[in-house]
Enzyme design. Structure first.
Site, PDB file in Angstrom:
ATOM      1  N   CYS A  25       0.804  -1.219   0.000  1.00 45.58           N
ATOM      2  CA  CYS A  25       0.000   0.000   0.000  1.00 45.58           C
ATOM      3  C   CYS A  25       0.838   1.270   0.000  1.00 45.58           C
ATOM      4  O   CYS A  25       0.317   2.361  -0.255  1.00 45.58           O
ATOM      5  CB  CYS A  25      -0.956   0.000   1.188  1.00 45.58           C
ATOM      6  SG  CYS A  25      -2.115  -1.380   1.177  1.00 45.58           S
ATOM      7  N   HIS A  50      -2.374   6.843   2.976  1.00 44.98           N
ATOM      8  CA  HIS A  50      -3.028   5.580   2.625  1.00 44.98           C
ATOM      9  C   HIS A  50      -4.370   5.508   3.346  1.00 44.98           C
ATOM     10  O   HIS A  50      -4.557   6.124   4.398  1.00 44.98           O
ATOM     11  CB  HIS A  50      -2.126   4.410   3.006  1.00 44.98           C
ATOM     12  CG  HIS A  50      -2.779   3.079   2.862  1.00 44.98           C
ATOM     13  ND1 HIS A  50      -3.474   2.709   1.732  1.00 44.98           N
ATOM     14  CD2 HIS A  50      -2.871   2.025   3.722  1.00 44.98           C
ATOM     15  CE1 HIS A  50      -3.956   1.493   1.892  1.00 44.98           C
ATOM     16  NE2 HIS A  50      -3.605   1.058   3.086  1.00 44.98           N
ATOM     17  N   ASN A  86     -10.327   0.198   0.748  1.00 45.87           N
ATOM     18  CA  ASN A  86      -8.862   0.145   0.705  1.00 45.87           C
ATOM     19  C   ASN A  86      -8.448  -0.347  -0.683  1.00 45.87           C
ATOM     20  O   ASN A  86      -8.611  -1.520  -1.002  1.00 45.87           O
ATOM     21  CB  ASN A  86      -8.348  -0.795   1.791  1.00 45.87           C
ATOM     22  CG  ASN A  86      -6.834  -0.875   1.841  1.00 45.87           C
ATOM     23  OD1 ASN A  86      -6.141  -0.483   0.906  1.00 45.87           O
ATOM     24  ND2 ASN A  86      -6.315  -1.406   2.932  1.00 45.87           N
TER      25      ASN A  86
END
Length: 371
Positions: free
Chosen positions: A120, A261, A291
């Site tokens: 990520c 993130h 996500n």
């Protein structure tokens, strides 16, 4: 530096593009299989909607659309790309690189294509590679950096720790020369491989090759230790903000936007308040897309540009973290780069209706914005 040596150029964002696949899953859609309620998902995560790739869409397909949009926003031709870097945890194949697939799809025949794998945090790692490449290579001017994930291909719908969070999407930026004093600065990247087991897809690589046994044991799905991941985020996010500010003699009030993130909107909002980020300056997009891994930070950056949160000359603090474990931060002085966001539309799955005669149900909706 020799008096005859030209100063290194400042490198920043010239244009951004995002792409979300048209199919969506609401909390109601995923709750039953995960053994929770829609209300539980909303209260614990803050996620409301996830975009999901079609069965025949791979990561490169999503990324290609985002890169095309970023190139158009930057006002250049795809043939002008010198470098194409893809950050992803869900590649088309174990090899070749997904960037090579993207290069072929968009026709970027002059671009050097490669992948960066940092989960990520990957987009910022890739941006650092592109930034240094453009500054250090005399002939290269433009780089496309795309974060993309097709997580839905690797989810166990019965695992509430992952099924309610992860989703699909892509976001890209074209990097190139910007005026002095603008662009990226103070990259800070880090890794700690002793935490690699906290989030992973256990099988399918050279350590545990695919077999009937690994398929039967669901070892090709995402496995995550939710408590360990949360503890990591709670420690690393404030530290990234604190260290970046201290190293650059800045205060939170000097930052126009914090781009991070997007693992869990509820957790991010809580940490933002704890850190003391001024209201409205922590950009949250995970509620609308979930996500999306390496695409999360650039998607948030493009979204902030579209919402007018990034004034020309504005100072942006980027802070990312992911599996590996990996983390990074950077400062970015904004130059008013435009963003094109592609949001394909389609009739709802639960209430199908014929499209208008003038449009296809998968016709992309283009949103162009600049700030």
């Amino acid at each position: 530096m020799s008096p005859h040596t030209s100063p290194l150029p400042c490198i920043g964002v010239l244009g951004m593009g995002t792409y979300l696949p048209h199919d969506t899953r609401t909390n109601q859609d995923v709750a039953a299989a995960a053994g929770v309620t829609a209300e539980w998902i909303a209260q614990r995560t803050g996620v409301h909607t996830r975009h999901v790739a079609d069965p025949d869409q791979a990561a490169s397909d999503l990324a290609a659309n985002a890169v095309r949009a970023a190139v158009a926003a930057a006002g250049i031709d795809v043939d002008q790309l010198d470098v194409l870097i893809a950050a992803t945890s869900t590649p088309d194949e174990l090899g070749p690189s997904t960037a090579c697939r993207i290069q072929a799809l968009i026709g970027a025949r002059h671009a050097v294509a490669l992948d960066v794998s940092a989960a990520c945090a990957g987009w910022l790692f890739a941006a650092r590679v592109a930034h240094d490449w453009l500054r250090g290579s005399g002939g290269a001017r433009y780089a496309a950096v795309v974060g993309v994930e097709a997580y839905s291909k690797f989810l166990d719908p019965t695992d509430r720790g992952t099924a309610v969070l992860f989703a699909d999407g892509a976001a890209a930026a074209v990097l190139g020369p910007v005026p002095d004093g603008a662009g990226f600065g103070d990259f800070r990247l880090g890794s700690d491989g002793t935490g690699a087991h906290h989030v992973l897809i256990p099988a399918g690589g050279s350590r545990v090759p695919a077999s009937p046994a690994t398929l039967g044991a669901h070892r090709h799905r995402i496995h995550m230790d939710g408590r360990a991941v949360r503890d990591f985020i709670v420690e690393i996010f404030p530290r990234l903000v604190r260290e970046s500010l201290a190293a650059n003699d800045l205060r939170l009030e000097d930052i126009d936007a914090v781009i991070t993130h997007q693992p869990n909107p509820v957790l991010l909002r809580s940490l933002g308040e704890r850190i003391g980020i001024p209201p409205g300056r922590l950009v949250i997009v995970g509620d609308e897309v979930g996500n999306i891994g390496a695409a999360s930070a650039p998607y948030a950056l493009a979204g902030a540009a579209a919402r007018g949160l990034l004034p020309p000359g504005g100072r942006i603090l980027l802070a990312v973290f992911g599996a590996g474990v990996t983390w990074g931060s950077a400062l970015l002085t904004w130059t008013g780069a435009p963003a094109i966001r592609i949001a394909p539309t389609r009739a709802a799955r639960h209430a199908p209706a014929p499209p208008p005669a003038s449009a296809s149900p998968t016709t992309p909706t283009l949103q162009r914005s600049s700030s």
